[in-house]
Motif scaffolding. Structure first.
Motif, PDB file in Angstrom:
ATOM      1  N   ALA A 163       0.828  -1.205   0.000  1.00 54.26           N
ATOM      2  CA  ALA A 163       0.000   0.000   0.000  1.00 54.26           C
ATOM      3  C   ALA A 163       0.867   1.261   0.000  1.00 54.26           C
ATOM      4  N   ARG A 164       1.956   1.253   0.769  1.00 56.13           N
ATOM      5  CA  ARG A 164       2.874   2.402   0.793  1.00 56.13           C
ATOM      6  C   ARG A 164       3.538   2.597  -0.555  1.00 56.13           C
ATOM      7  N   ILE A 165       3.962   1.515  -1.172  1.00 54.58           N
ATOM      8  CA  ILE A 165       4.606   1.593  -2.480  1.00 54.58           C
ATOM      9  C   ILE A 165       3.647   2.185  -3.507  1.00 54.58           C
ATOM     10  N   LEU A 166       2.425   1.672  -3.531  1.00 52.04           N
ATOM     11  CA  LEU A 166       1.417   2.191  -4.477  1.00 52.04           C
ATOM     12  C   LEU A 166       1.123   3.662  -4.220  1.00 52.04           C
ATOM     13  N   ALA A 167       0.958   4.027  -2.958  1.00 50.69           N
ATOM     14  CA  ALA A 167       0.628   5.414  -2.608  1.00 50.69           C
ATOM     15  C   ALA A 167       1.751   6.362  -3.030  1.00 50.69           C
ATOM     16  N   THR A 168       2.986   5.966  -2.797  1.00 51.95           N
ATOM     17  CA  THR A 168       4.126   6.811  -3.162  1.00 51.95           C
ATOM     18  C   THR A 168       4.249   6.943  -4.671  1.00 51.95           C
ATOM     19  N   ALA A 169       4.116   5.844  -5.380  1.00 53.80           N
ATOM     20  CA  ALA A 169       4.187   5.887  -6.843  1.00 53.80           C
ATOM     21  C   ALA A 169       3.026   6.697  -7.418  1.00 53.80           C
ATOM     22  N   ARG A 170       1.832   6.483  -6.875  1.00 52.65           N
ATOM     23  CA  ARG A 170       0.661   7.239  -7.335  1.00 52.65           C
ATOM     24  C   ARG A 170       0.870   8.730  -7.132  1.00 52.65           C
ATOM     25  N   ALA A 171       1.377   9.126  -5.965  1.00 52.18           N
ATOM     26  CA  ALA A 171       1.613  10.542  -5.677  1.00 52.18           C
ATOM     27  C   ALA A 171       2.602  11.147  -6.665  1.00 52.18           C
ATOM     28  N   GLU A 172       3.663  10.391  -6.988  1.00 49.03           N
ATOM     29  CA  GLU A 172       4.655  10.866  -7.962  1.00 49.03           C
ATOM     30  C   GLU A 172       3.998  11.052  -9.334  1.00 49.03           C
ATOM     31  N   ALA A 173       3.206  10.093  -9.755  1.00 48.14           N
ATOM     32  CA  ALA A 173       2.536  10.191 -11.053  1.00 48.14           C
ATOM     33  C   ALA A 173       1.535  11.348 -11.073  1.00 48.14           C
ATOM     34  N   GLN A 174       0.732  11.454 -10.032  1.00 48.10           N
ATOM     35  CA  GLN A 174      -0.299  12.492 -10.008  1.00 48.10           C
ATOM     36  C   GLN A 174       0.294  13.892  -9.893  1.00 48.10           C
ATOM     37  N   SER A 175       1.422  14.018  -9.197  1.00 55.98           N
ATOM     38  CA  SER A 175       2.041  15.342  -9.086  1.00 55.98           C
ATOM     39  C   SER A 175       2.545  15.833 -10.441  1.00 55.98           C
ATOM     40  N   ASN A 176       2.775  14.907 -11.349  1.00 55.26           N
ATOM     41  CA  ASN A 176       3.214  15.253 -12.706  1.00 55.26           C
ATOM     42  C   ASN A 176       2.102  15.120 -13.739  1.00 55.26           C
TER      43      ASN A 176
ATOM     44  N   ALA B 145       9.947   5.170 -15.327  1.00 55.42           N
ATOM     45  CA  ALA B 145      10.992   4.777 -14.389  1.00 55.42           C
ATOM     46  C   ALA B 145      11.020   5.689 -13.165  1.00 55.42           C
ATOM     47  N   GLN B 146      10.778   6.968 -13.358  1.00 58.37           N
ATOM     48  CA  GLN B 146      10.754   7.919 -12.235  1.00 58.37           C
ATOM     49  C   GLN B 146       9.676   7.537 -11.233  1.00 58.37           C
ATOM     50  N   VAL B 147       8.508   7.188 -11.730  1.00 58.54           N
ATOM     51  CA  VAL B 147       7.399   6.782 -10.850  1.00 58.54           C
ATOM     52  C   VAL B 147       7.729   5.463 -10.162  1.00 58.54           C
ATOM     53  N   ALA B 148       8.252   4.505 -10.925  1.00 58.67           N
ATOM     54  CA  ALA B 148       8.597   3.203 -10.357  1.00 58.67           C
ATOM     55  C   ALA B 148       9.664   3.332  -9.276  1.00 58.67           C
ATOM     56  N   LYS B 149      10.676   4.145  -9.515  1.00 54.56           N
ATOM     57  CA  LYS B 149      11.742   4.349  -8.531  1.00 54.56           C
ATOM     58  C   LYS B 149      11.210   4.977  -7.262  1.00 54.56           C
ATOM     59  N   ALA B 150      10.299   5.934  -7.392  1.00 56.25           N
ATOM     60  CA  ALA B 150       9.705   6.553  -6.201  1.00 56.25           C
ATOM     61  C   ALA B 150       9.037   5.483  -5.339  1.00 56.25           C
ATOM     62  N   GLY B 151       8.279   4.614  -5.976  1.00 56.14           N
ATOM     63  CA  GLY B 151       7.625   3.547  -5.225  1.00 56.14           C
ATOM     64  C   GLY B 151       8.594   2.552  -4.637  1.00 56.14           C
ATOM     65  N   ALA B 152       9.564   2.129  -5.430  1.00 54.83           N
ATOM     66  CA  ALA B 152      10.520   1.103  -4.987  1.00 54.83           C
ATOM     67  C   ALA B 152      11.405   1.583  -3.848  1.00 54.83           C
ATOM     68  N   GLN B 153      11.657   2.865  -3.800  1.00 50.76           N
ATOM     69  CA  GLN B 153      12.587   3.398  -2.796  1.00 50.76           C
ATOM     70  C   GLN B 153      11.910   3.892  -1.522  1.00 50.76           C
ATOM     71  N   CYS B 154      10.593   3.863  -1.471  1.00 52.31           N
ATOM     72  CA  CYS B 154       9.900   4.435  -0.316  1.00 52.31           C
ATOM     73  C   CYS B 154      10.046   3.612   0.957  1.00 52.31           C
ATOM     74  N   LEU B 155      10.486   2.385   0.860  1.00 47.40           N
ATOM     75  CA  LEU B 155      10.636   1.537   2.040  1.00 47.40           C
ATOM     76  C   LEU B 155      11.996   1.683   2.702  1.00 47.40           C
ATOM     77  N   ARG B 156      12.903   2.418   2.077  1.00 48.57           N
ATOM     78  CA  ARG B 156      14.254   2.582   2.626  1.00 48.57           C
ATOM     79  C   ARG B 156      14.277   3.481   3.814  1.00 48.57           C
TER      80      ARG B 156
END
Length: 133
Positions: free
Chosen positions: A13-26, A122-133
């Motif tokens: 859910a966190r990964i999706l939310a972070t990726a969604r936010a990145e996509a929607q902000s753009n 890739a920008q959106v995917a990276k935002a999601g993939a990196q949110c757990l760090r």
């Protein structure tokens, strides 16, 4: 016996939310897919305006990143660099936009995004993939 982290629904859910936010902000209409380390889908979200095919492509990008243990962009670069034999590799897509999720040095899943330009996916995917760090 080795121990390994596994993605749970709260992490997904966190990964999706972070990726969604990145996509929607753009204002990018994309599909976002999260898979486990074996490439099996855990979640898919197709944002308003994203084309139907983007859901399929995002899934394959995520699966490629999970199984290949690297960004799908690496395979695209190999093919573009002349290693066309990679087109017959068992990986499902060699398009940029699949990013592995790494925890404690191990791939525990991946995020795939499709719907806009490759570097934007890739920008959106990276935002999601990196949110757990």
């Amino acid at each position: 016996m080795k121990n390994k982290a596994v993605l749970g629904q709260s992490e997904v859910a966190r990964i999706l939310a972070t990726a969604r936010a990145e996509a929607q902000s753009n204002q990018w209409p994309v599909s976002i897919v999260v898979v486990d380390d074996g490439g099996h889908p855990l979640a898919l979200e197709r944002l308003d305006g994203a084309s139907p095919i983007s859901a399929y492509i995002a899934t394959e990008k995520a699966r490629t990143a999970a199984l290949g243990r690297r960004e799908s962009k690496g395979y695209e670069e190999m093919v573009n660099g002349g290693r066309t034999a990679f087109l017959s590799a068992p990986l499902l897509t060699s398009l940029e936009g699949g990013v592995p999720i790494i925890h404690d040095g191990q791939v525990i899943g991946a995020v795939g995004v499709s719907g806009v330009k490759a570097e934007q996916d890739a920008q959106v995917a990276k935002a999601g993939a990196q949110c757990l760090r």
